[in-house]
Design an enzyme around this catalytic site. Sequence first.
Site, PDB file in Angstrom:
ATOM      1  N   ARG A  14      19.904  39.183  62.723  1.00 22.66           N
ATOM      2  CA  ARG A  14      19.105  38.251  63.519  1.00 22.66           C
ATOM      3  C   ARG A  14      17.746  38.135  62.852  1.00 22.66           C
ATOM      4  O   ARG A  14      17.085  39.146  62.597  1.00 22.66           O
ATOM      5  CB  ARG A  14      18.939  38.748  64.958  1.00 22.66           C
ATOM      6  CG  ARG A  14      20.230  38.857  65.753  1.00 22.66           C
ATOM      7  CD  ARG A  14      20.924  37.511  65.944  1.00 22.66           C
ATOM      8  NE  ARG A  14      20.097  36.540  66.635  1.00 22.66           N
ATOM      9  CZ  ARG A  14      20.045  36.416  67.953  1.00 22.66           C
ATOM     10  NH1 ARG A  14      20.720  37.223  68.744  1.00 22.66           N
ATOM     11  NH2 ARG A  14      19.284  35.480  68.503  1.00 22.66           N
ATOM     12  N   ASP A  19      17.980  37.686  79.608  1.00 22.61           N
ATOM     13  CA  ASP A  19      18.807  36.510  79.313  1.00 22.61           C
ATOM     14  C   ASP A  19      20.235  36.794  79.776  1.00 22.61           C
ATOM     15  O   ASP A  19      21.194  36.692  79.023  1.00 22.61           O
ATOM     16  CB  ASP A  19      18.773  36.206  77.817  1.00 22.61           C
ATOM     17  CG  ASP A  19      19.112  34.748  77.510  1.00 22.61           C
ATOM     18  OD1 ASP A  19      19.441  34.004  78.451  1.00 22.61           O
ATOM     19  OD2 ASP A  19      19.051  34.364  76.332  1.00 22.61           O
ATOM     20  N   ASN A  65      25.874  35.130  76.522  1.00 28.89           N
ATOM     21  CA  ASN A  65      25.274  36.164  75.682  1.00 28.89           C
ATOM     22  C   ASN A  65      26.106  37.441  75.677  1.00 28.89           C
ATOM     23  O   ASN A  65      25.585  38.523  75.400  1.00 28.89           O
ATOM     24  CB  ASN A  65      23.856  36.487  76.152  1.00 28.89           C
ATOM     25  CG  ASN A  65      22.845  35.460  75.683  1.00 28.89           C
ATOM     26  OD1 ASN A  65      23.041  34.803  74.669  1.00 28.89           O
ATOM     27  ND2 ASN A  65      21.761  35.309  76.425  1.00 28.89           N
ATOM     28  N   ASP A 112      21.345  39.473  72.680  1.00 30.07           N
ATOM     29  CA  ASP A 112      20.108  38.721  72.938  1.00 30.07           C
ATOM     30  C   ASP A 112      19.176  39.425  73.930  1.00 30.07           C
ATOM     31  O   ASP A 112      19.174  39.148  75.123  1.00 30.07           O
ATOM     32  CB  ASP A 112      20.430  37.307  73.420  1.00 30.07           C
ATOM     33  CG  ASP A 112      20.955  36.443  72.290  1.00 30.07           C
ATOM     34  OD1 ASP A 112      21.062  36.941  71.158  1.00 30.07           O
ATOM     35  OD2 ASP A 112      21.267  35.267  72.537  1.00 30.07           O
ATOM     36  N   GLU A 162      15.707  39.490  73.514  1.00 26.88           N
ATOM     37  CA  GLU A 162      14.327  39.101  73.250  1.00 26.88           C
ATOM     38  C   GLU A 162      13.528  38.838  74.518  1.00 26.88           C
ATOM     39  O   GLU A 162      12.288  38.900  74.507  1.00 26.88           O
ATOM     40  CB  GLU A 162      14.278  37.874  72.338  1.00 26.88           C
ATOM     41  CG  GLU A 162      14.882  36.628  72.929  1.00 26.88           C
ATOM     42  CD  GLU A 162      15.314  35.655  71.859  1.00 26.88           C
ATOM     43  OE1 GLU A 162      14.910  35.842  70.707  1.00 26.88           O
ATOM     44  OE2 GLU A 162      16.061  34.720  72.178  1.00 26.88           O
TER      45      GLU A 162
END
Length: 368
Positions: free
Chosen positions: A68, A234, A239, A252, A254
């Site tokens: 990523r 998220d 995801n 994910d 973040e």
Amino acid sequence: MTGPLRIATRGYDELRQGLQDWLRALLPADAEPIVGPVAAPGGNGMSSDTVMFELTTATHGARRCVARIAPQPDAVPVFPHYDLARQFQIMCLVAERSDVPVPEPLWCDTDGVAAGSPLFVMAHIDGDIPPDVMPYNFGGWLAEADQADRARLQHSTIVAIAGIHDIELTDDDVALLDADRDELTPLRRHVAEQRDYYRWVSRERRHPLIERGFDWLTEHWPAEEGPAVLSWGDARIGNIIYRDFQPVGVLDWEMAALGPRELDIGWLIYHHRFFEDLAAMAGLDGLPGFLRPEAVTAAYQAVTGYQVRDLRFYVTYAALRNAIVMARMAQRQVRLGEREQPADPDDVLYDRSSIEALLDGTYWDALG
């Protein structure tokens, strides 16, 4: 929804060489890493760039890996900041302290040596991901699954989210998740950071509906916020990598933060509602019996013993957060020449009518 992010000035051949040089400097001398061709997978994800490659070492043989990579500023990134090291640390925390399946975190390049932007590398996991484009409720493997399989996926997803929330956090973990902001509560800090994000997005164009949404939050603030936990941030099925309708990889991180459990529950519910509303606009049946608010909250309460509170607030907040992301993605599309700028700035919000109904108090009645 829009074009891929541009990670750096390097092409994939240069990226392969950059990864190989970086790993040769990082790993023990006897590893002798060789990085195979780099490719961009199809699928979800619009914030960081994702690439896949095979890594062969003399010590561990061949293994498939995923990197990523933070986007370059000229790629019109979705978020103003990308802390790849923080994401990597959170994945390590979840892997070490829970049974929640995450891809094995391998290495992190905080200095952008390999790609010209910070990145981290994790192990590849085989499985199926419910797609965002076209949305999973428009057709495909999940829409075609029988009701029992979808119910198993729904329940196992809720169990995974509950597992994230049950992780015991140390003071260091809290410091990682929750930057100090004038002694605000975790929920007030979360909303304040979303206001900051909206201010960054609205430098180009303000969105009256989003601003109305922030006013609504102030007027309907929960009387009691509830205990703060590790919030995935998220929390949606797009995801998660599934195998046999069970999670094998939660992705994910973040948007992970410290906050009430309901942040993730509201996000999970609203993202499915968002796709259901799009399906209705397209004249499709969607998956009306899937991820229903009452079923999600009942299952979560049964798994955790926690009483979910103020769901309408958190679902509305999820819609507002999603609207800010949609506004930024629309800016990308305009900047990349993929769409025209509408006269009404709120017309870029695909779920405008749903947000208006949530703020007016009529949305839940329409759900039946």
